[in-house]
Design a protein around this motif. Sequence first.
Motif, PDB file in Angstrom:
ATOM      1  N   LEU A  45      -0.648  57.067  -3.826  1.00 23.96           N
ATOM      2  CA  LEU A  45      -0.850  57.371  -4.949  1.00 23.96           C
ATOM      3  C   LEU A  45      -1.624  58.862  -5.052  1.00 23.96           C
ATOM      4  N   ASP A  46      -2.459  58.968  -4.067  1.00 23.00           N
ATOM      5  CA  ASP A  46      -2.930  60.481  -4.048  1.00 23.00           C
ATOM      6  C   ASP A  46      -1.788  61.588  -4.152  1.00 23.00           C
ATOM      7  N   LYS A  47      -0.828  61.414  -3.194  1.00 24.62           N
ATOM      8  CA  LYS A  47       0.173  62.249  -3.046  1.00 24.62           C
ATOM      9  C   LYS A  47       0.968  62.440  -4.335  1.00 24.62           C
ATOM     10  N   ILE A  48       1.459  61.137  -4.854  1.00 22.75           N
ATOM     11  CA  ILE A  48       2.293  60.998  -6.045  1.00 22.75           C
ATOM     12  C   ILE A  48       1.673  61.613  -7.292  1.00 22.75           C
ATOM     13  N   LEU A  49       0.322  61.826  -7.220  1.00 25.67           N
ATOM     14  CA  LEU A  49      -0.262  62.143  -8.468  1.00 25.67           C
ATOM     15  C   LEU A  49      -0.218  63.737  -8.807  1.00 25.67           C
ATOM     16  N   ASP A  50       0.040  64.502  -7.607  1.00 20.38           N
ATOM     17  CA  ASP A  50       0.475  65.838  -7.983  1.00 20.38           C
ATOM     18  C   ASP A  50       1.811  65.953  -8.335  1.00 20.38           C
ATOM     19  N   LEU A  51       2.720  65.049  -8.242  1.00 19.01           N
ATOM     20  CA  LEU A  51       4.185  65.219  -8.200  1.00 19.01           C
ATOM     21  C   LEU A  51       4.635  65.495  -9.847  1.00 19.01           C
ATOM     22  N   TYR A  52       3.830  65.126 -10.769  1.00 20.87           N
ATOM     23  CA  TYR A  52       4.123  65.150 -12.076  1.00 20.87           C
ATOM     24  C   TYR A  52       4.013  66.814 -12.474  1.00 20.87           C
ATOM     25  N   ASN A  53       2.808  67.260 -12.052  1.00 19.02           N
ATOM     26  CA  ASN A  53       2.853  68.690 -12.320  1.00 19.02           C
ATOM     27  C   ASN A  53       3.904  69.587 -11.661  1.00 19.02           C
ATOM     28  N   GLU A  54       4.336  69.398 -10.531  1.00 14.33           N
ATOM     29  CA  GLU A  54       5.310  69.847  -9.977  1.00 14.33           C
ATOM     30  C   GLU A  54       6.789  69.915 -10.769  1.00 14.33           C
ATOM     31  N   PHE A  55       6.971  68.476 -10.952  1.00 19.20           N
ATOM     32  CA  PHE A  55       8.244  68.249 -11.742  1.00 19.20           C
ATOM     33  C   PHE A  55       8.241  68.804 -13.133  1.00 19.20           C
ATOM     34  N   ASP A  56       6.998  68.685 -13.634  1.00 15.01           N
ATOM     35  CA  ASP A  56       7.027  69.446 -15.216  1.00 15.01           C
ATOM     36  C   ASP A  56       7.133  70.883 -15.030  1.00 15.01           C
ATOM     37  N   SER A  57       6.811  71.787 -14.110  1.00 12.72           N
ATOM     38  CA  SER A  57       7.016  72.993 -13.928  1.00 12.72           C
ATOM     39  C   SER A  57       8.566  73.371 -14.022  1.00 12.72           C
ATOM     40  N   VAL A  58       9.025  72.621 -13.015  1.00 10.45           N
ATOM     41  CA  VAL A  58      10.554  73.098 -12.666  1.00 10.45           C
ATOM     42  C   VAL A  58      11.400  72.601 -13.896  1.00 10.45           C
ATOM     43  N   GLN A  59      11.014  71.594 -14.598  1.00 12.32           N
ATOM     44  CA  GLN A  59      11.830  70.860 -15.394  1.00 12.32           C
ATOM     45  C   GLN A  59      11.739  71.791 -16.802  1.00 12.32           C
ATOM     46  N   THR A  60      10.501  72.472 -16.986  1.00 14.57           N
ATOM     47  CA  THR A  60      10.285  73.314 -18.112  1.00 14.57           C
ATOM     48  C   THR A  60      11.180  74.573 -17.853  1.00 14.57           C
ATOM     49  N   ASP A  61      11.124  75.171 -16.699  1.00 17.75           N
ATOM     50  CA  ASP A  61      12.028  76.247 -16.583  1.00 17.75           C
ATOM     51  C   ASP A  61      13.588  75.772 -16.773  1.00 17.75           C
ATOM     52  N   LEU A  62      14.077  74.631 -16.279  1.00 18.42           N
ATOM     53  CA  LEU A  62      15.285  74.308 -16.524  1.00 18.42           C
ATOM     54  C   LEU A  62      15.674  74.535 -18.158  1.00 18.42           C
ATOM     55  N   GLU A  63      14.797  73.360 -18.869  1.00 15.07           N
ATOM     56  CA  GLU A  63      14.661  73.431 -20.187  1.00 15.07           C
ATOM     57  C   GLU A  63      15.140  74.662 -21.119  1.00 15.07           C
ATOM     58  N   SER A  64      14.336  75.808 -20.505  1.00 16.03           N
ATOM     59  CA  SER A  64      14.386  77.027 -21.077  1.00 16.03           C
ATOM     60  C   SER A  64      15.626  77.800 -20.790  1.00 16.03           C
ATOM     61  N   LEU A  65      16.401  77.530 -19.705  1.00 13.34           N
ATOM     62  CA  LEU A  65      17.509  78.404 -19.283  1.00 13.34           C
ATOM     63  C   LEU A  65      18.842  77.469 -19.632  1.00 13.34           C
ATOM     64  N   VAL A  66      18.811  76.332 -19.748  1.00 13.76           N
ATOM     65  CA  VAL A  66      20.103  75.659 -20.318  1.00 13.76           C
ATOM     66  C   VAL A  66      20.552  75.828 -21.706  1.00 13.76           C
ATOM     67  N   GLU A  67      21.837  75.979 -22.019  1.00 12.53           N
ATOM     68  CA  GLU A  67      22.008  76.108 -23.596  1.00 12.53           C
ATOM     69  C   GLU A  67      21.967  75.129 -24.152  1.00 12.53           C
ATOM     70  N   ILE A  68      22.070  74.083 -23.750  1.00  9.46           N
ATOM     71  CA  ILE A  68      21.861  72.516 -24.412  1.00  9.46           C
ATOM     72  C   ILE A  68      21.002  71.828 -23.488  1.00  9.46           C
ATOM     73  N   SER A  69      19.768  71.516 -24.221  1.00  7.16           N
ATOM     74  CA  SER A  69      18.763  71.036 -23.068  1.00  7.16           C
ATOM     75  C   SER A  69      18.501  69.606 -23.258  1.00  7.16           C
ATOM     76  N   ASP A  70      19.605  68.968 -24.250  1.00  8.23           N
ATOM     77  CA  ASP A  70      19.418  67.546 -24.474  1.00  8.23           C
ATOM     78  C   ASP A  70      19.306  66.831 -23.132  1.00  8.23           C
ATOM     79  N   ASP A  71      20.297  67.018 -22.045  1.00  4.61           N
ATOM     80  CA  ASP A  71      20.244  66.361 -21.008  1.00  4.61           C
ATOM     81  C   ASP A  71      19.145  66.455 -20.234  1.00  4.61           C
TER      82      ASP A  71
END
Length: 204
Positions: A45-71
Amino acid sequence: MDIKSLKKTSSSHKAKLTIFKTYIDSLLPSKRVNEVQAFELKARLDKILDLYNEFDSVQTDLESLVEISDDEHKEREIFENSYFGCVAFAQKMLSAASADQDAGSVTGSNINTGPSELQIRNKWRTNRGQPQPGEMVLIKDDRLPPNRWLLGRVTTVYPGADGVNRVADVKTTSGTLRRAWNRLCPLPVMFDQKDASAPRGPVC
């Protein structure tokens, strides 16, 4: 990073969550964990608690780059539903293990360490510093200096299984963003002198 690299990193984060979920699923039939399992669950659990922030950062970049972000928004929703469900279940099992250990010590058990000490990160175990609707915050962005972080107002909070708010929706000029509380910096507010020793929010 380009879209291909971001998607590869995002897939890696999803794979880590899948591994954690598979482990959680293996504990479902018993609904209780022994001392060894409790230590392992705490470590995972201690390891996985940091995973959300890592995923959130990458996903935010993806959402800003793709033309249609619905997916990409759908991918975020799927990830968050699985992530918070697994974390809540893990915390519930650790809480039950701690309660069982405390009960054992009251009846004369000589085992006074172990699951009874498995606090889920002390910063989450009190109500001090929880996000509240209406609060003004800065949204941390590791890619930018603090003076360029987005300013927003908390509109909705999402408590965990123990009632502590860990995630909040923040309304900004760029839209409403959902962020973990440790990614938010509350703006200083005036408070009574008697509360001077009780600062709010995580350290930025």
